[in-house]
Motif scaffolding. Structure first.
Motif, PDB file in Angstrom:
ATOM      1  N   UNK A  94      40.262 -46.189 -38.421  1.00 22.68           N
ATOM      2  CA  UNK A  94      40.982 -44.670 -38.066  1.00 22.68           C
ATOM      3  C   UNK A  94      40.211 -44.604 -36.476  1.00 22.68           C
ATOM      4  N   UNK A  95      39.104 -44.693 -36.248  1.00 23.04           N
ATOM      5  CA  UNK A  95      38.230 -44.565 -35.230  1.00 23.04           C
ATOM      6  C   UNK A  95      38.904 -45.432 -34.149  1.00 23.04           C
ATOM      7  N   UNK A  96      39.158 -46.729 -34.322  1.00 18.54           N
ATOM      8  CA  UNK A  96      39.565 -47.581 -33.527  1.00 18.54           C
ATOM      9  C   UNK A  96      41.062 -47.316 -33.327  1.00 18.54           C
ATOM     10  N   UNK A  97      41.907 -46.540 -33.951  1.00 23.89           N
ATOM     11  CA  UNK A  97      42.975 -46.354 -33.848  1.00 23.89           C
ATOM     12  C   UNK A  97      43.258 -45.146 -32.771  1.00 23.89           C
ATOM     13  N   UNK A  98      42.075 -44.302 -33.049  1.00 28.15           N
ATOM     14  CA  UNK A  98      42.254 -43.015 -32.204  1.00 28.15           C
ATOM     15  C   UNK A  98      41.770 -43.337 -30.689  1.00 28.15           C
ATOM     16  N   UNK A  99      41.037 -44.367 -30.417  1.00 29.71           N
ATOM     17  CA  UNK A  99      40.757 -44.865 -29.221  1.00 29.71           C
ATOM     18  C   UNK A  99      41.595 -45.574 -28.359  1.00 29.71           C
ATOM     19  N   UNK A 100      42.589 -45.889 -28.991  1.00 27.04           N
ATOM     20  CA  UNK A 100      43.718 -46.853 -28.320  1.00 27.04           C
ATOM     21  C   UNK A 100      44.768 -45.590 -27.580  1.00 27.04           C
TER      22      UNK A 100
END
Length: 100
Positions: A94-100
């Motif tokens: 989820x953290x990786x998705x939110x940074x995109x």
């Protein structure tokens, strides 16, 4: 404590230390057998281990219960580890998705 001499004691010859030791060993052996007879279950007479705790732990039913408890505890630990790992994975994703 004073010792009184009985007339019957005067008639008996003095025993040597070896004879006294043998008499004492015999009395102790008789007392041990009496205690075993009084406090041991019938099926466990003259069998080792003498300790009641070790006998309890080595009985088949006790071993079965202990194995079940151990497997359950290990299973719970593995489940919790898996659960925490999965939540960590979801957090990272989820953290990786939110940074995109």
């Amino acid at each position: 404590m004073t010792t009184t001499i009985q007339p019957a004691d005067l008639d008996q010859p003095k025993k040597t230390l070896a004879e006294q030791r043998l008499d004492l060993q015999l009395r102790l052996q008789i007392n041990r057998r009496l205690l075993i007879h009084k406090f041991s279950p019938n099926e466990a007479k003259n069998h080792f281990p003498r300790s009641m705790l070790v006998r309890f732990l080595t009985q088949q039913t006790t071993l079965h219960v202990l194995k079940k408890v151990a497997s359950t505890v290990i299973g719970v630990k593995i489940f919790n580890s898996f659960k925490y790992g999965l939540s960590l994975w979801q957090f990272a994703r989820n953290r990786a998705k939110s940074k995109r």
